[in-house]
Scaffold this motif. Structure first.
Motif, PDB file in Angstrom:
ATOM      1  N   ARG A  79      18.369 -40.024  88.152  1.00  0.00           N
ATOM      2  CA  ARG A  79      18.686 -38.680  87.679  1.00  0.00           C
ATOM      3  C   ARG A  79      20.115 -38.520  87.321  1.00  0.00           C
ATOM      4  O   ARG A  79      20.907 -38.868  88.104  1.00  0.00           O
ATOM      5  CB  ARG A  79      18.063 -37.694  88.328  1.00  0.00           C
ATOM      6  CG  ARG A  79      16.485 -37.764  88.270  1.00  0.00           C
ATOM      7  CD  ARG A  79      15.833 -36.840  89.426  1.00  0.00           C
ATOM      8  NE  ARG A  79      14.375 -36.985  89.399  1.00  0.00           N
ATOM      9  CZ  ARG A  79      13.540 -35.972  88.905  1.00  0.00           C
ATOM     10  NH1 ARG A  79      14.241 -34.889  88.586  1.00  0.00           N
ATOM     11  NH2 ARG A  79      12.277 -36.371  88.867  1.00  0.00           N
ATOM     12  N   LEU A 154      22.301 -32.807  79.334  1.00  0.00           N
ATOM     13  CA  LEU A 154      21.937 -31.862  80.361  1.00  0.00           C
ATOM     14  C   LEU A 154      21.361 -32.578  81.479  1.00  0.00           C
ATOM     15  O   LEU A 154      21.236 -32.302  82.692  1.00  0.00           O
ATOM     16  CB  LEU A 154      20.917 -30.677  79.947  1.00  0.00           C
ATOM     17  CG  LEU A 154      21.598 -29.711  78.850  1.00  0.00           C
ATOM     18  CD1 LEU A 154      20.439 -28.962  78.090  1.00  0.00           C
ATOM     19  CD2 LEU A 154      22.619 -28.974  79.385  1.00  0.00           C
ATOM     20  N   GLY A 155      20.698 -33.697  81.351  1.00  0.00           N
ATOM     21  CA  GLY A 155      20.162 -34.575  82.056  1.00  0.00           C
ATOM     22  C   GLY A 155      19.298 -35.803  81.463  1.00  0.00           C
ATOM     23  O   GLY A 155      19.504 -35.797  80.418  1.00  0.00           O
ATOM     24  N   GLY A 160      13.802 -40.104  78.453  1.00  0.00           N
ATOM     25  CA  GLY A 160      14.986 -39.599  77.534  1.00  0.00           C
ATOM     26  C   GLY A 160      15.718 -38.851  78.199  1.00  0.00           C
ATOM     27  O   GLY A 160      15.897 -38.485  79.361  1.00  0.00           O
ATOM     28  N   VAL A 162      18.460 -35.398  77.643  1.00  0.00           N
ATOM     29  CA  VAL A 162      18.250 -33.969  77.220  1.00  0.00           C
ATOM     30  C   VAL A 162      19.586 -33.531  76.685  1.00  0.00           C
ATOM     31  O   VAL A 162      20.570 -33.498  77.826  1.00  0.00           O
ATOM     32  CB  VAL A 162      17.713 -33.253  78.315  1.00  0.00           C
ATOM     33  CG1 VAL A 162      17.611 -31.780  77.871  1.00  0.00           C
ATOM     34  CG2 VAL A 162      16.061 -33.620  78.715  1.00  0.00           C
ATOM     35  N   ALA A 175      17.646 -26.873  73.829  1.00  0.00           N
ATOM     36  CA  ALA A 175      17.900 -28.024  74.534  1.00  0.00           C
ATOM     37  C   ALA A 175      16.884 -29.098  73.625  1.00  0.00           C
ATOM     38  O   ALA A 175      16.062 -28.711  73.201  1.00  0.00           O
ATOM     39  CB  ALA A 175      17.030 -27.871  75.801  1.00  0.00           C
ATOM     40  N   MET A 225      13.581 -27.500  72.731  1.00  0.00           N
ATOM     41  CA  MET A 225      13.156 -26.487  73.891  1.00  0.00           C
ATOM     42  C   MET A 225      14.261 -25.496  74.119  1.00  0.00           C
ATOM     43  O   MET A 225      15.296 -25.711  73.589  1.00  0.00           O
ATOM     44  CB  MET A 225      12.870 -27.575  74.898  1.00  0.00           C
ATOM     45  CG  MET A 225      12.052 -28.626  75.133  1.00  0.00           C
ATOM     46  SD  MET A 225      12.003 -29.536  76.608  1.00  0.00           S
ATOM     47  CE  MET A 225      13.888 -30.225  76.550  1.00  0.00           C
ATOM     48  N   TYR A 227      16.553 -23.323  75.771  1.00  0.00           N
ATOM     49  CA  TYR A 227      17.891 -23.928  76.716  1.00  0.00           C
ATOM     50  C   TYR A 227      17.868 -23.076  77.916  1.00  0.00           C
ATOM     51  O   TYR A 227      17.786 -21.830  77.894  1.00  0.00           O
ATOM     52  CB  TYR A 227      19.105 -23.815  75.931  1.00  0.00           C
ATOM     53  CG  TYR A 227      20.203 -24.254  76.777  1.00  0.00           C
ATOM     54  CD1 TYR A 227      20.450 -25.373  77.545  1.00  0.00           C
ATOM     55  CD2 TYR A 227      20.964 -23.129  77.055  1.00  0.00           C
ATOM     56  CE1 TYR A 227      21.734 -25.735  78.216  1.00  0.00           C
ATOM     57  CE2 TYR A 227      22.135 -23.308  78.010  1.00  0.00           C
ATOM     58  CZ  TYR A 227      22.491 -24.724  78.513  1.00  0.00           C
ATOM     59  OH  TYR A 227      23.555 -24.738  79.297  1.00  0.00           O
ATOM     60  N   LYS A 235      17.433 -28.639  91.992  1.00  0.00           N
ATOM     61  CA  LYS A 235      18.830 -28.962  92.420  1.00  0.00           C
ATOM     62  C   LYS A 235      19.357 -27.540  93.178  1.00  0.00           C
ATOM     63  O   LYS A 235      20.319 -27.661  93.743  1.00  0.00           O
ATOM     64  CB  LYS A 235      19.821 -29.302  91.158  1.00  0.00           C
ATOM     65  CG  LYS A 235      19.164 -30.530  90.725  1.00  0.00           C
ATOM     66  CD  LYS A 235      19.645 -30.810  89.388  1.00  0.00           C
ATOM     67  CE  LYS A 235      19.237 -32.176  88.944  1.00  0.00           C
ATOM     68  NZ  LYS A 235      19.317 -32.493  87.294  1.00  0.00           N
TER      69      LYS A 235
HETATM   70  N1  LIG Z   1      15.002 -26.750  78.555  1.00  0.00           N
HETATM   71  C1  LIG Z   1      16.266 -27.355  79.412  1.00  0.00           C
HETATM   72  N2  LIG Z   1      17.327 -26.762  79.510  1.00  0.00           N
HETATM   73  C2  LIG Z   1      18.121 -27.143  80.375  1.00  0.00           C
HETATM   74  N3  LIG Z   1      18.167 -28.271  81.002  1.00  0.00           N
HETATM   75  C3  LIG Z   1      17.119 -29.169  80.667  1.00  0.00           C
HETATM   76  C4  LIG Z   1      15.962 -28.816  79.790  1.00  0.00           C
HETATM   77  N4  LIG Z   1      14.882 -29.627  80.028  1.00  0.00           N
HETATM   78  C5  LIG Z   1      15.310 -30.658  80.781  1.00  0.00           C
HETATM   79  N5  LIG Z   1      16.665 -30.446  81.282  1.00  0.00           N
HETATM   80  C6  LIG Z   1      17.487 -31.189  82.194  1.00  0.00           C
HETATM   81  O1  LIG Z   1      17.262 -32.253  81.927  1.00  0.00           O
HETATM   82  C7  LIG Z   1      16.838 -33.319  82.772  1.00  0.00           C
HETATM   83  C8  LIG Z   1      15.862 -34.298  82.305  1.00  0.00           C
HETATM   84  O2  LIG Z   1      15.077 -33.771  82.013  1.00  0.00           O
HETATM   85  P1  LIG Z   1      13.417 -34.434  81.456  1.00  0.00           P
HETATM   86  O3  LIG Z   1      12.564 -33.352  81.275  1.00  0.00           O
HETATM   87  O4  LIG Z   1      13.794 -35.390  80.645  1.00  0.00           O
HETATM   88  O5  LIG Z   1      13.192 -35.308  82.612  1.00  0.00           O
HETATM   89  P2  LIG Z   1      12.505 -34.917  84.061  1.00  0.00           P
HETATM   90  O6  LIG Z   1      11.632 -33.709  84.169  1.00  0.00           O
HETATM   91  O7  LIG Z   1      13.801 -34.864  84.943  1.00  0.00           O
HETATM   92  O8  LIG Z   1      11.786 -36.089  84.303  1.00  0.00           O
HETATM   93  P3  LIG Z   1      10.353 -36.737  83.538  1.00  0.00           P
HETATM   94  O9  LIG Z   1      10.940 -37.709  82.704  1.00  0.00           O
HETATM   95  O10 LIG Z   1       9.484 -37.070  84.601  1.00  0.00           O
HETATM   96  O11 LIG Z   1       9.591 -35.478  82.614  1.00  0.00           O
HETATM   97  C9  LIG Z   1      16.276 -32.494  84.138  1.00  0.00           C
HETATM   98  O12 LIG Z   1      16.559 -32.664  85.070  1.00  0.00           O
HETATM   99  C10 LIG Z   1      17.033 -30.937  83.667  1.00  0.00           C
HETATM  100  O13 LIG Z   1      18.165 -31.088  84.503  1.00  0.00           O
END
Ligand SMILES: Nc1ncnc2c1ncn2[C@@H]1O[C@H](COP(=O)(O)OP(=O)(O)OP(=O)(O)O)[C@@H](O)[C@H]1O
Length: 406
Positions: A79, A154-155, A160, A162, A175, A225, A227, A235
């Motif tokens: 991550r 963002l992550g 994928g 974000v 986001a 999505m 934000y 975290k």
């Molecule tokens: N709407 C959002 N606003 C701000 N940060 C976000 C948002 N959605 C996701 N993130 C950040 O991006 C990171 C990745 O999100 P993502 O939903 O792709 O993966 P995940 O939930 O960690 O794993 P998974 O692939 O199992 O869904 C998250 O850990 C979060 O910190």
């Protein structure tokens, strides 16, 4: 800035101390994570990677539907760090944003979620008509990634990345999650994707992260999505938890309210945990990640095993039929984790965790208030029918006594 440890933070404290703690946490939550030093971030990342994945010997932090699921063989994906700082933009909160979200999708009723044959191109096609995509369940207006200015990443999730983005025309900050179509197809997650989009986009609740819609190009699907400027609750828990009763009760209440809303619509989330809760402005938290959610239109009992080991209820472990009360169980586990910093049944192996879950083998430290212990015990009942209802959770004395300080 270090936050008081949970053991300092129960009802033994006088009101003034408690309020000061509350303010400290509020100020941390309402500022960005930029206060965390890079070395601390590295540690956080290591903790994050080791803790949730350790018990699954290399598989991701979800228990997949069956061992034959291709997703079960996914190797863990690292991550990203707490990377939700958004220096590129001055981002207004959604509530105060003068612009409206882009009109991207209109999605119909929930009744059409269960496609017999899911094909990613039925949903996210198509190179042929990328500007007039329609599917049996949703319509999408013309939009592509050039309509957005990309800010910081963002992550990163399993499928994928974000980003914080700004829609050029409206200036709306949101986001954007970009996923490779190939990955979705490879792991045969089309159905799950469709379900996630359809369910999340249909919801409108202050404690559920809004999904405005999606679009696609040749290679990728993009979800747009709401934000959430302060990232994952997980975290925050790692860096500043455990929380005192005031903060924890506010979070538990908000998630209980979101679940109440979902369950009234016969939706089971099935993956409640701090990683799937995002923090917004003003201490507001929002449930996200509807990848495992399901609509249970007739309130029937289901058998699919999914969720995250520490949060699995006894009926899920024993592959019995289950209903929406699996989310209530998970809320009890979440409450314990918020107050203690780790989930109640955490062990070094999956088998040991399962054993403790089956026996509801919980240790309550003396520092935990009796009200909190009482609520956890009443939620974490082996018999799903004896679990406290969400409505009763929201009016439990632990919630009501702390509510005046929120
Ligand atoms: N709407 C959002 N606003 C701000 N940060 C976000 C948002 N959605 C996701 N993130 C950040 O991006 C990171 C990745 O999100 P993502 O939903 O792709 O993966 P995940 O939930 O960690 O794993 P998974 O692939 O199992 O869904 C998250 O850990 C979060 O910190």
């Amino acid at each position: 800035m270090s936050l008081p440890h949970r053991s300092n933070s129960s009802y033994q404290l006088n009101k003034k101390e408690t309020l000061n703690q509350h303010k400290a946490v509020l100020s941390i939550i309402s500022t960005s994570n930029s206060r965390i030093s890079p070395s601390k971030r590295r540690n956080l990342k290591n903790t994050l990677n080791s803790r949730r994945y350790s018990k699954l010997s290399g598989s991701p932090n979800k228990v997949y539907i069956s061992s034959s699921s291709p997703a079960a063989s996914l190797s863990p994906v690292k991550r990203d760090l707490i990377n939700n700082l958004y220096n590129n933009y001055k981002i207004p909160s959604r509530e105060s944003s003068p612009v409206k979200p882009p009109q991207i999708t209109s999605i119909n009723t929930l009744g059409t979620v269960h496609h017999e044959k899911s094909n990613i191109n039925n949903v996210v096609d198509t190179t042929k008509s990328s500007h007039s995509l329609t599917s049996p369940t949703m319509k999408i207006k013309s939009m592509n990634k050039d309509d957005f200015e990309f800010g910081l990443k963002l992550g990163k999730g399993k499928f994928g990345k974000v980003y914080c983005v700004k829609e050029k025309k409206s200036g709306f900050i949101c986001a954007l999650k970009a996923m490779n179509k190939k990955d979705i197809e490879h792991y045969r997650l089309e159905r799950q994707f469709i379900r996630e989009v359809e369910i999340q986009a249909s919801l409108n609740h202050p404690n559920i992260a809004k999904l405005y819609g999606y679009f696609h190009d040749e290679k990728r699907v993009y979800m747009i999505m709401e934000y959430m400027p302060h990232g994952e609750l997980y975290k925050l828990l790692e860096s500043h938890g455990p929380f005192n009763d005031i903060i924890a009760s506010s979070f538990v209440y908000q998630i209980a309210d979101a679940l109440d809303y979902l369950h009234q619509r016969r939706i089971i989330h099935r993956d409640i945990k701090p990683e799937n809760i995002l923090i917004g402005p003003n201490n507001q938290i929002k449930l996200t990640d509807f990848g495992w959610s399901i609509i249970n239109p007739y309130g029937t009992r289901r058998k699919t095993l999914c969720g995250t080991i520490d949060y699995l209820s006894p009926e899920l472990i024993t592959s019995k039929e289950y209903d929406q009360t699996v989310d209530v169980w998970a809320l009890g586990v979440l409450m314990y984790e918020l107050l203690m910093g780790s989930p109640p049944f955490e062990e070094s192996t999956k088998e040991m965790t399962y054993k403790r879950i089956m026996k509801v083998d919980i240790e309550f430290p003396q520092t935990m208030s009796l009200d909190a212990q009482n609520l956890i015990k009443r939620i974490l009942s082996t018999d799903p029918r004896s679990r406290l209802s969400l409505r009763d959770i929201k009016r439990h004395p632990w919630i009501l006594r702390n509510k005046e300080f929120w």
